[in-house]
Enzyme design. Structure first.
Site, PDB file in Angstrom:
ATOM      1  N   GLU A  36      11.273   2.380   1.625  1.00 14.86           N
ATOM      2  CA  GLU A  36      10.843   0.987   1.713  1.00 14.86           C
ATOM      3  C   GLU A  36      11.699   0.083   0.827  1.00 14.86           C
ATOM      4  O   GLU A  36      11.857   0.349  -0.374  1.00 14.86           O
ATOM      5  CB  GLU A  36       9.359   0.885   1.311  1.00 14.86           C
ATOM      6  CG  GLU A  36       8.827  -0.546   1.335  1.00 14.86           C
ATOM      7  CD  GLU A  36       7.313  -0.644   1.268  1.00 14.86           C
ATOM      8  OE1 GLU A  36       6.626   0.381   1.426  1.00 14.86           O
ATOM      9  OE2 GLU A  36       6.821  -1.759   1.066  1.00 14.86           O
ATOM     10  N   ASP A  83      -2.203   7.624   4.494  1.00 18.80           N
ATOM     11  CA  ASP A  83      -1.806   7.419   3.103  1.00 18.80           C
ATOM     12  C   ASP A  83      -2.835   8.015   2.168  1.00 18.80           C
ATOM     13  O   ASP A  83      -4.045   7.781   2.326  1.00 18.80           O
ATOM     14  CB  ASP A  83      -1.713   5.916   2.790  1.00 18.80           C
ATOM     15  CG  ASP A  83      -0.309   5.360   2.923  1.00 18.80           C
ATOM     16  OD1 ASP A  83       0.660   6.146   2.855  1.00 18.80           O
ATOM     17  OD2 ASP A  83      -0.190   4.128   3.091  1.00 18.80           O
ATOM     18  N   ASP A 127      -2.469   2.549   3.417  1.00 15.23           N
ATOM     19  CA  ASP A 127      -3.349   1.939   2.414  1.00 15.23           C
ATOM     20  C   ASP A 127      -3.105   0.425   2.345  1.00 15.23           C
ATOM     21  O   ASP A 127      -3.815  -0.285   1.627  1.00 15.23           O
ATOM     22  CB  ASP A 127      -3.190   2.610   1.044  1.00 15.23           C
ATOM     23  CG  ASP A 127      -1.784   2.521   0.494  1.00 15.23           C
ATOM     24  OD1 ASP A 127      -0.872   2.081   1.218  1.00 15.23           O
ATOM     25  OD2 ASP A 127      -1.590   2.905  -0.682  1.00 15.23           O
ATOM     26  N   SER A 128      -2.160  -0.069   3.144  1.00 12.46           N
ATOM     27  CA  SER A 128      -2.016  -1.523   3.332  1.00 12.46           C
ATOM     28  C   SER A 128      -3.306  -2.120   3.880  1.00 12.46           C
ATOM     29  O   SER A 128      -3.491  -3.337   3.835  1.00 12.46           O
ATOM     30  CB  SER A 128      -0.845  -1.821   4.284  1.00 12.46           C
ATOM     31  OG  SER A 128      -0.961  -1.081   5.483  1.00 12.46           O
ATOM     32  N   LYS A 159       0.653  11.043   3.418  1.00 11.57           N
ATOM     33  CA  LYS A 159       1.818  10.414   2.781  1.00 11.57           C
ATOM     34  C   LYS A 159       1.510  10.132   1.318  1.00 11.57           C
ATOM     35  O   LYS A 159       0.426   9.636   0.982  1.00 11.57           O
ATOM     36  CB  LYS A 159       2.197   9.120   3.505  1.00 11.57           C
ATOM     37  CG  LYS A 159       3.395   8.406   2.877  1.00 11.57           C
ATOM     38  CD  LYS A 159       4.048   7.401   3.818  1.00 11.57           C
ATOM     39  CE  LYS A 159       3.326   6.093   3.968  1.00 11.57           C
ATOM     40  NZ  LYS A 159       3.171   5.337   2.703  1.00 11.57           N
ATOM     41  N   GLU A 208       3.242   8.472  -2.380  1.00 18.03           N
ATOM     42  CA  GLU A 208       4.303   7.648  -2.973  1.00 18.03           C
ATOM     43  C   GLU A 208       4.816   8.302  -4.245  1.00 18.03           C
ATOM     44  O   GLU A 208       4.034   8.554  -5.177  1.00 18.03           O
ATOM     45  CB  GLU A 208       3.752   6.255  -3.324  1.00 18.03           C
ATOM     46  CG  GLU A 208       3.327   5.453  -2.109  1.00 18.03           C
ATOM     47  CD  GLU A 208       2.851   4.048  -2.472  1.00 18.03           C
ATOM     48  OE1 GLU A 208       2.998   3.648  -3.640  1.00 18.03           O
ATOM     49  OE2 GLU A 208       2.339   3.363  -1.578  1.00 18.03           O
TER      50      GLU A 208
HETATM   51  N1  LIG Z   1       0.937  -6.944   5.438  1.00 16.69           N
HETATM   52  C1  LIG Z   1       1.581  -6.065   4.693  1.00 16.69           C
HETATM   53  N2  LIG Z   1       2.826  -5.706   5.039  1.00 16.69           N
HETATM   54  C2  LIG Z   1       3.530  -4.813   4.302  1.00 16.69           C
HETATM   55  O1  LIG Z   1       4.695  -4.503   4.668  1.00 16.69           O
HETATM   56  C3  LIG Z   1       2.902  -4.241   3.159  1.00 16.69           C
HETATM   57  C4  LIG Z   1       1.591  -4.623   2.851  1.00 16.69           C
HETATM   58  N3  LIG Z   1       0.958  -5.540   3.614  1.00 16.69           N
HETATM   59  N4  LIG Z   1       0.934  -4.103   1.792  1.00 16.69           N
HETATM   60  C5  LIG Z   1       1.515  -3.003   1.082  1.00 16.69           C
HETATM   61  C6  LIG Z   1       2.957  -3.156   0.986  1.00 16.69           C
HETATM   62  C7  LIG Z   1       3.458  -4.340   0.167  1.00 16.69           C
HETATM   63  N5  LIG Z   1       4.724  -4.595   0.808  1.00 16.69           N
HETATM   64  C8  LIG Z   1       5.598  -5.643   0.516  1.00 16.69           C
HETATM   65  C9  LIG Z   1       5.112  -6.878   0.158  1.00 16.69           C
HETATM   66  C10 LIG Z   1       5.978  -7.930  -0.094  1.00 16.69           C
HETATM   67  C11 LIG Z   1       7.357  -7.737  -0.003  1.00 16.69           C
HETATM   68  C12 LIG Z   1       8.287  -8.879  -0.267  1.00 16.69           C
HETATM   69  O2  LIG Z   1       7.877 -10.010  -0.333  1.00 16.69           O
HETATM   70  N6  LIG Z   1       9.575  -8.625  -0.421  1.00 16.69           N
HETATM   71  C13 LIG Z   1      10.609  -9.641  -0.611  1.00 16.69           C
HETATM   72  C14 LIG Z   1      11.781  -9.004  -1.323  1.00 16.69           C
HETATM   73  C15 LIG Z   1      12.076  -9.628  -2.650  1.00 16.69           C
HETATM   74  C16 LIG Z   1      13.403  -9.127  -3.168  1.00 16.69           C
HETATM   75  O3  LIG Z   1      14.436  -9.696  -2.759  1.00 16.69           O
HETATM   76  O4  LIG Z   1      13.424  -8.184  -3.968  1.00 16.69           O
HETATM   77  C17 LIG Z   1      11.122 -10.155   0.732  1.00 16.69           C
HETATM   78  O5  LIG Z   1      11.606 -11.283   0.779  1.00 16.69           O
HETATM   79  O6  LIG Z   1      11.047  -9.421   1.721  1.00 16.69           O
HETATM   80  C18 LIG Z   1       7.841  -6.481   0.353  1.00 16.69           C
HETATM   81  C19 LIG Z   1       6.949  -5.440   0.621  1.00 16.69           C
HETATM   82  C20 LIG Z   1       4.913  -3.722   1.928  1.00 16.69           C
HETATM   83  N7  LIG Z   1       3.575  -3.356   2.308  1.00 16.69           N
HETATM   84  C1  LIG Z   2       4.189  -0.208   4.605  1.00 19.91           C
HETATM   85  C2  LIG Z   2       3.849   1.222   4.908  1.00 19.91           C
HETATM   86  C3  LIG Z   2       5.028   2.130   4.760  1.00 19.91           C
HETATM   87  C4  LIG Z   2       2.672   1.708   4.101  1.00 19.91           C
HETATM   88  O1  LIG Z   2       2.750   2.560   3.243  1.00 19.91           O
HETATM   89  C5  LIG Z   2       1.366   1.095   4.378  1.00 19.91           C
HETATM   90  O2  LIG Z   2       1.218   0.375   5.376  1.00 19.91           O
HETATM   91  O3  LIG Z   2       0.449   1.340   3.598  1.00 19.91           O
HETATM   92 MG   LIG Z   3       1.022   2.625   2.008  1.00 19.01          MG
END
Ligand SMILES: Nc1nc(=O)c2c([nH]1)NC[C@@H]1CN(c3ccc(C(=O)N[C@@H](CCC(=O)O)C(=O)O)cc3)CN21
Ligand SMILES: CC(C)C(=O)C(=O)O
Ligand SMILES: [Mg+2]
EC number: 2.1.2.11
Length: 263
Positions: free
Chosen positions: A181, A84, A45-46, A112, A114
């Site tokens: 995740e 998803d 669903d991303s 899948k 959540e």
């Molecule tokens: N392009 C894309 N990639 C992804 O992995 C993803 C999506 N979209 N959309 C749905 C979710 C959203 N996701 C995300 C989005 C942002 C972070 C992020 O910025 N995380 C910070 C962590 C911050 C902390 O320390 O708690 C990082 O720096 O990685 C993580 C997962 C994973 N999924």
């Molecule tokens: C980041 C993965 C695990 C996901 O759920 C997605 O792409 O939607």
């Molecule tokens: Mg997803």
């Protein structure tokens, strides 16, 4: 190469062979993913973010997921296809069963969901209806408004224990796979050894049974990426080459490195 299924993935865990999963939303990329030798495709669903341009996954509809699942399933034969269930599509067990059925009819081999132990009734019902389930714990993006952002989960001991307990509950209810995740690598390692089913990590360190990344992230076409992403297009000669190098790096354990993980 023979088709991938839940038994071949389980055998890989038992033989300590790592495998890769990547998100994919259309037939052309599905064909490249298959040629790269990648075992599992997630129609994530991303797509609400990377294809539709929303700032979260919440607006994605079941019909969107069904459309992209059908596109992917026409482009490949070998990988297992996991779709998803989008936000709001599994709030009751009946709704869950109906929407999962529609994704399976579109070409998914598994769905899948959540969330934690509250999904156990739905998981049992799906299994009885012939629908295998992949769980998803840790950072669950459909709950971004409850979590207060895309942040690492399970840093405190009590929260880590809750995630482990949920993982055990999902497995006991019949989940076939689990995505973890954005959790500390030590917690992901603990959960991976506590479970018999394969655990697929994203931002969960190097000790899970498998890894997943969003296709557009590993191809370097996402504007702002999380810490756990590596751009495999850098130094690759083509998209096919980048996907092959991603698969190789996961299978040989060189991805993710420490710089992609959380302590
Ligand atoms: N392009 C894309 N990639 C992804 O992995 C993803 C999506 N979209 N959309 C749905 C979710 C959203 N996701 C995300 C989005 C942002 C972070 C992020 O910025 N995380 C910070 C962590 C911050 C902390 O320390 O708690 C990082 O720096 O990685 C993580 C997962 C994973 N999924
Ligand atoms: C980041 C993965 C695990 C996901 O759920 C997605 O792409 O939607
Ligand atoms: Mg997803």
């Amino acid at each position: 190469m023979s088709k991938v299924n839940i038994l071949s993935l389980l055998a890989k865990k038992q033989n300590q062979q790592k495998f890769a999963m990547v998100t994919c939303y259309d037939a052309s990329f599905a064909q490249l993913v298959e040629k790269a030798g990648i075992d599992a495709i997630l129609v994530g669903d991303s797509l609400g973010m990377v294809l539709q341009g929303h700032d979260s996954t919440l607006p994605v509809a079941v019909s969107d997921m069904a459309y992209h699942t059908a596109c992917v399933s026409r482009g490949c034969h070998r990988p297992v296809i996991i779709s998803d269930m989008p936000f709001g599509s599994y709030n009751t067990t009946e709704q869950c069963l109906n929407n999962a059925t529609s994704l399976m009819r579109s070409g998914a081999h598994m769905v899948k969901l959540e969330g934690g132990s509250w999904l156990c009734d739905s998981i049992r019902q799906l299994n009885r209806a012939g629908i295998p389930v992949c769980g998803h714990l840790g950072l669950t993006p459909q709950s971004v408004n409850v979590l207060g952002g895309y942040r690492i989960q399970g840093r405190e001991d009590s929260q880590a224990k809750a995630i482990l307990d949920d993982a055990l509950a999902l497995e006991a209810a019949g989940a076939a796979l689990l995505v973890l995740e954005c959790v500390p690598r030590k917690l992901a390692a603990e959960i991976t050894s506590a479970l018999k089913i394969p655990v697929i990590g994203i931002g969960a360190g190097n000790e899970t049974d498998a890894q997943v990344l969003v296709l557009h992230d590993l191809l370097g076409i996402t504007e702002k990426t999380a810490r756990f992403v590596r751009n495999f297009a850098e130094g690759s000669s083509s998209i096919a080459d980048a996907l092959g190098r991603y698969n190789d790096a996961v299978v040989n354990g060189s991805f993710p490195a420490d710089e992609h993980s959380f302590d």
